[in-house]
Design a protein around this motif. Structure first.
Motif, PDB file in Angstrom:
ATOM      1  N   THR A  47       0.623  -1.249  -0.090  1.00 49.97           N
ATOM      2  CA  THR A  47       0.106   0.094  -0.008  1.00 49.97           C
ATOM      3  C   THR A  47       0.760   1.398   0.026  1.00 49.97           C
ATOM      4  O   THR A  47       0.579   2.049  -0.662  1.00 49.97           O
ATOM      5  CB  THR A  47      -0.810   0.079   1.074  1.00 49.97           C
ATOM      6  OG1 THR A  47      -1.724  -1.184   0.976  1.00 49.97           O
ATOM      7  CG2 THR A  47      -1.703   1.219   1.168  1.00 49.97           C
ATOM      8  N   ASP A  71       9.470  -2.447  10.241  1.00 47.40           N
ATOM      9  CA  ASP A  71       9.483  -3.784  10.448  1.00 47.40           C
ATOM     10  C   ASP A  71      10.142  -4.373   9.043  1.00 47.40           C
ATOM     11  O   ASP A  71      10.232  -3.518   8.050  1.00 47.40           O
ATOM     12  CB  ASP A  71       8.056  -4.600  10.576  1.00 47.40           C
ATOM     13  CG  ASP A  71       7.205  -4.324   9.439  1.00 47.40           C
ATOM     14  OD1 ASP A  71       6.911  -3.264   8.699  1.00 47.40           O
ATOM     15  OD2 ASP A  71       6.430  -5.316   8.999  1.00 47.40           O
ATOM     16  N   ARG A  73      10.987  -8.162   6.796  1.00 42.54           N
ATOM     17  CA  ARG A  73      10.899  -9.384   6.794  1.00 42.54           C
ATOM     18  C   ARG A  73      12.248 -10.409   6.959  1.00 42.54           C
ATOM     19  O   ARG A  73      13.279  -9.611   6.157  1.00 42.54           O
ATOM     20  CB  ARG A  73      10.235  -9.895   5.411  1.00 42.54           C
ATOM     21  CG  ARG A  73       8.748  -8.967   5.600  1.00 42.54           C
ATOM     22  CD  ARG A  73       8.437  -9.192   4.043  1.00 42.54           C
ATOM     23  NE  ARG A  73       7.178  -8.432   3.972  1.00 42.54           N
ATOM     24  CZ  ARG A  73       6.341  -8.355   2.887  1.00 42.54           C
ATOM     25  NH1 ARG A  73       6.593  -8.835   1.867  1.00 42.54           N
ATOM     26  NH2 ARG A  73       5.077  -7.622   2.793  1.00 42.54           N
ATOM     27  N   HIS A 141      -3.270  -6.598  11.904  1.00 39.43           N
ATOM     28  CA  HIS A 141      -1.953  -6.454  12.262  1.00 39.43           C
ATOM     29  C   HIS A 141      -1.433  -5.111  11.813  1.00 39.43           C
ATOM     30  O   HIS A 141      -1.866  -4.528  10.713  1.00 39.43           O
ATOM     31  CB  HIS A 141      -1.147  -7.670  11.614  1.00 39.43           C
ATOM     32  CG  HIS A 141      -0.680  -7.612  10.361  1.00 39.43           C
ATOM     33  ND1 HIS A 141      -1.215  -8.334   9.347  1.00 39.43           N
ATOM     34  CD2 HIS A 141       0.283  -7.016   9.783  1.00 39.43           C
ATOM     35  CE1 HIS A 141      -0.664  -8.461   8.095  1.00 39.43           C
ATOM     36  NE2 HIS A 141       0.426  -7.243   8.402  1.00 39.43           N
ATOM     37  N   ALA A 143       2.895  -3.020  11.466  1.00 42.28           N
ATOM     38  CA  ALA A 143       4.247  -3.308  11.241  1.00 42.28           C
ATOM     39  C   ALA A 143       4.158  -4.911  11.103  1.00 42.28           C
ATOM     40  O   ALA A 143       3.430  -5.456  10.375  1.00 42.28           O
ATOM     41  CB  ALA A 143       4.904  -2.652  12.518  1.00 42.28           C
ATOM     42  N   LYS A 166       1.567 -13.993   8.143  1.00 42.87           N
ATOM     43  CA  LYS A 166       1.709 -13.344   6.900  1.00 42.87           C
ATOM     44  C   LYS A 166       3.112 -13.877   6.589  1.00 42.87           C
ATOM     45  O   LYS A 166       4.086 -13.375   7.325  1.00 42.87           O
ATOM     46  CB  LYS A 166       1.259 -11.932   6.670  1.00 42.87           C
ATOM     47  CG  LYS A 166       1.691 -11.178   5.307  1.00 42.87           C
ATOM     48  CD  LYS A 166       1.453  -9.935   5.275  1.00 42.87           C
ATOM     49  CE  LYS A 166       1.698  -9.383   4.195  1.00 42.87           C
ATOM     50  NZ  LYS A 166       1.588  -7.655   3.799  1.00 42.87           N
ATOM     51  N   ARG A 171      10.239 -12.239  11.181  1.00 45.54           N
ATOM     52  CA  ARG A 171      10.378 -11.111  11.007  1.00 45.54           C
ATOM     53  C   ARG A 171      10.910 -10.140  12.267  1.00 45.54           C
ATOM     54  O   ARG A 171      11.245 -10.702  13.326  1.00 45.54           O
ATOM     55  CB  ARG A 171       8.901 -10.360  10.947  1.00 45.54           C
ATOM     56  CG  ARG A 171       8.329 -10.764   9.656  1.00 45.54           C
ATOM     57  CD  ARG A 171       6.680 -10.743   9.840  1.00 45.54           C
ATOM     58  NE  ARG A 171       5.976 -10.725   8.489  1.00 45.54           N
ATOM     59  CZ  ARG A 171       5.731  -9.972   7.691  1.00 45.54           C
ATOM     60  NH1 ARG A 171       5.696  -8.757   8.038  1.00 45.54           N
ATOM     61  NH2 ARG A 171       4.916 -10.301   6.629  1.00 45.54           N
ATOM     62  N   LYS A 194      -9.629  -5.246   3.286  1.00 40.70           N
ATOM     63  CA  LYS A 194      -9.494  -4.656   4.696  1.00 40.70           C
ATOM     64  C   LYS A 194     -10.729  -4.314   5.426  1.00 40.70           C
ATOM     65  O   LYS A 194     -10.909  -3.666   6.390  1.00 40.70           O
ATOM     66  CB  LYS A 194      -8.664  -3.399   4.554  1.00 40.70           C
ATOM     67  CG  LYS A 194      -7.337  -3.348   3.686  1.00 40.70           C
ATOM     68  CD  LYS A 194      -6.219  -4.378   4.498  1.00 40.70           C
ATOM     69  CE  LYS A 194      -5.137  -4.833   3.799  1.00 40.70           C
ATOM     70  NZ  LYS A 194      -4.099  -3.940   3.447  1.00 40.70           N
TER      71      LYS A 194
END
Ligand code: 6PG
Length: 231
Positions: A47, A71, A73, A141, A143, A166, A171, A194
């Motif tokens: 997004t 954050d 991954r 959720h 971050a 996810k 992460r 959403k």
């Protein structure tokens, strides 16, 4: 739990991105009236790319802004699915060399615990972020703090995340206290996926994204549609 005090709905994701870029630019300029440096934590996911691309073309006081990550991954450096890859190809696409030394990615390739500790050491020199830009997942959720995940209750400044629903499961995320202490939080939400989370939030459900304090919500019509806000 925060209310939806600052909640704006936009016709489409492009108008949302433009308005959010305007808002961030204003917040940066206001911040720099008070202090010499503005510290911003950037979001992951898809997004935010639109807003960050628009920001990259703006006349910002780039030398006075330090860009961090909300954050990351745990994937190899340069991996297409890393959040810093999205940042580099959106916010820094125009002139990467110029701003890279003002950008502090999370070394998530080192694994959740080591990377979390290193990033906590990186951010401990200041008491709070001036601006934190966030996304929201379909489960609420934000971050990499997921509902019912242990990381959500970890009170450290930066937390390792395991078993994230996810992908990838491992992460690194700014911890809840760090998100809560930010001077300004902006949440960007688009797409009908959403709806359900927004609906739950509007009807009082506490999810990670609305237990971090007052947010400035930028929501497109698709995401907001069908959410019956009980007054
Ligand atoms: C991530 C992000 C995550 C993201 C939301 C929304 O690593 O995916 O940190 O919190 O912001 O899941 O993602 P989209 O913007 O792609 O819907």
């Amino acid at each position: 739990m925060s209310s939806l005090l600052h909640y704006c709905v936009f016709e489409n994701s492009d108008q949302l991105a433009e308005a959010a870029a305007d808002f961030v630019q204003r917040e940066i300029n206001n911040c720099l009236k008070q202090q010499a440096c503005c510290r911003i934590a950037l979001p992951g996911g898809n997004t935010p790319a639109g807003c960050l691309k628009k920001l990259s073309a703006r006349k910002l006081p780039w030398q006075s802004i330090k860009w961090f990550m909300g954050d990351e991954r745990c994937l190899p450096e340069g991996h297409a699915e890393r959040n810093d890859t999205m940042i580099r190809t959106s916010l820094f696409a125009q002139d990467a060399d110029k701003y890279q030394h003002f950008f502090y990615p999370i070394s998530a390739e080192k694994g959740p615990e080591k990377a979390a500790q290193e990033y906590a050491d990186r951010i401990h020199s200041f008491d709070a972020f001036d601006i934190i830009l966030l996304g929201m997942g379909e489960d609420g959720h934000t971050a990499s703090l997921f509902p019912d995940n242990q990381a959500l209750t970890d009170k450290h400044a930066v937390v390792p995340v395991f078993d994230a629903p996810k992908p990838p499961p491992e992460r690194v995320s700014l911890g809840l206290p760090t998100l809560q202490s930010a001077r300004c939080r902006i949440v960007l939400v688009t797409g009908k996926g959403k709806n359900e989370a927004l609906n739950k939030i509007k009807n009082g459900k506490q999810l990670p994204v609305n237990c971090i304090g007052e947010n400035h919500w930028f929501v497109d019509k698709e995401a907001d549609a069908g959410s019956d806000y009980c007054v």
